[in-house]
Design a protein around this motif. Structure first.
Motif, short mmCIF file in Angstrom:
data_model
loop_
_atom_site.label_atom_id
_atom_site.label_comp_id
_atom_site.label_asym_id
_atom_site.label_seq_id
_atom_site.Cartn_x
_atom_site.Cartn_y
_atom_site.Cartn_z
N ASP A 16 7.34 25.22 38.83
CA ASP A 16 8.79 25.31 39.07
C ASP A 16 9.55 24.13 38.48
OD1 ASP A 16 8.82 27.77 40.42
OD2 ASP A 16 8.12 26.81 42.26
N ASP A 17 8.88 22.99 38.40
CA ASP A 17 9.53 21.83 37.78
C ASP A 17 9.77 22.09 36.29
OD1 ASP A 17 9.69 20.08 40.05
OD2 ASP A 17 7.51 19.94 39.94
N PHE A 18 8.89 22.87 35.67
CA PHE A 18 9.11 23.27 34.27
C PHE A 18 10.15 24.37 34.20
CE2 PHE A 18 4.87 21.38 34.01
CZ PHE A 18 4.95 20.66 32.83
N ALA A 24 13.63 21.55 29.07
CA ALA A 24 13.19 20.17 29.35
C ALA A 24 11.76 19.94 28.89
CB ALA A 24 13.32 19.88 30.84
N VAL A 25 11.52 18.72 28.50
CA VAL A 25 10.19 18.29 28.11
C VAL A 25 9.67 17.32 29.18
CG1 VAL A 25 8.98 16.79 26.49
CG2 VAL A 25 10.35 18.70 25.64
N ILE A 64 2.34 29.15 32.44
CA ILE A 64 1.94 28.59 31.15
C ILE A 64 3.02 27.64 30.64
CG2 ILE A 64 1.39 29.15 28.73
CD1 ILE A 64 0.34 31.85 29.68
N VAL A 65 2.57 26.53 30.06
CA VAL A 65 3.46 25.63 29.34
C VAL A 65 2.85 25.41 27.95
CG1 VAL A 65 4.26 24.53 31.45
CG2 VAL A 65 2.32 23.55 30.22
N ARG A 66 3.56 24.69 27.11
CA ARG A 66 2.99 24.42 25.79
C ARG A 66 3.19 22.96 25.41
NH1 ARG A 66 6.89 24.41 21.70
NH2 ARG A 66 8.94 25.04 22.45
N VAL A 67 2.33 22.50 24.52
CA VAL A 67 2.36 21.11 24.07
C VAL A 67 3.48 20.94 23.05
CG1 VAL A 67 1.06 19.28 22.89
CG2 VAL A 67 -0.12 20.86 24.46
N THR A 68 4.37 19.95 23.30
CA THR A 68 5.45 19.67 22.35
C THR A 68 5.29 18.32 21.68
OG1 THR A 68 6.87 18.72 24.04
CG2 THR A 68 7.09 21.08 23.63
N PHE A 103 8.10 24.32 29.31
CA PHE A 103 7.92 25.62 29.97
C PHE A 103 7.71 26.76 28.97
CE2 PHE A 103 9.84 29.45 31.98
CZ PHE A 103 8.99 29.57 33.06
N VAL A 104 6.80 27.66 29.31
CA VAL A 104 6.67 28.92 28.58
C VAL A 104 6.95 30.09 29.52
CG1 VAL A 104 5.13 30.49 27.34
CG2 VAL A 104 5.08 28.04 26.84
#
Length: 151
Positions: A16-18, A24-25, A64-68, A103-104
């Motif tokens: 939820d923070d994402f 946001a990163v 799921i999130v992704r690497v930025t 975030f994804v």
DNA sequence: GCCAACGTTGGC
DNA sequence: GCCAACGTTGGC
């Protein structure tokens, strides 16, 4: 493209923070385990990361999130006031790395640890092993597909 | 909150 | 280099 699973206590950082600001990163700091750090160092921009909620009421994969941003020295290791301060670390010889994540998607429900344990395709993944403490875990393409199929 | 399992530290 | 002691993780 590689796939990963990262553990977090949702009270510290949850999906939820994402999700609350998808643009946001978030800096993933505080990893203080060499094996986990070494995995982080092999992450590439665009890699997908399953967010796993541990030590909480609803244990499992939440999204799921992704690497930025690829691995870089974790600034909290130099911060004497941070809980992750490491006196053995110096800016010219940093021990610990962070990555940036964005975030994804958030799953409509958490995929429970029990479901992961019951999925044969995940039998070899550390996440289902008793006593496993690795917080950054590689996920194969087949494992990733099997996880998504549980939804 | 409990406690088993684990990784790290440090004395030897 | 061994290994006991310690601190932390994480499911329950």
């Amino acid at each position: 493209m590689q796939y990963w699973l990262m553990k977090t206590e949702p009270e510290e950082c949850s999906i939820d923070d994402f999700a609350k600001d998808p643009s946001a990163v978030i800096m993933w700091d505080g990893v203080r385990n060499y094996q986990a750090r070494n995995f982080m160092r092999t992450m590439a921009i665009g890699d997908e990361v399953f967010i796993y909620h541990s030590r909480c009421a609803n244990i499992g994969i939440a999204g799921i999130v992704r690497v930025t941003r690829m691995a870089y020295p974790d600034p909290t290791q130099f911060d004497t006031n941070a809980p992750y301060f490491d006196p053995k670390s110096t800016p010219d010889k940093p021990r610990w790395d962070a990555v940036d994540l964005q975030f994804v998607r958030k799953f409509t429900r958490v995929i429970a640890l029990d479901e992961l344990k019951n999925e044969p395709a995940l039998a070899n993944n550390p996440v289902v092993r008793k006593g496993n403490r690795l917080s950054v875990i590689p996920v194969t393409k087949d494992e990733r597909d099997a996880i998504l199929a549980l939804l």
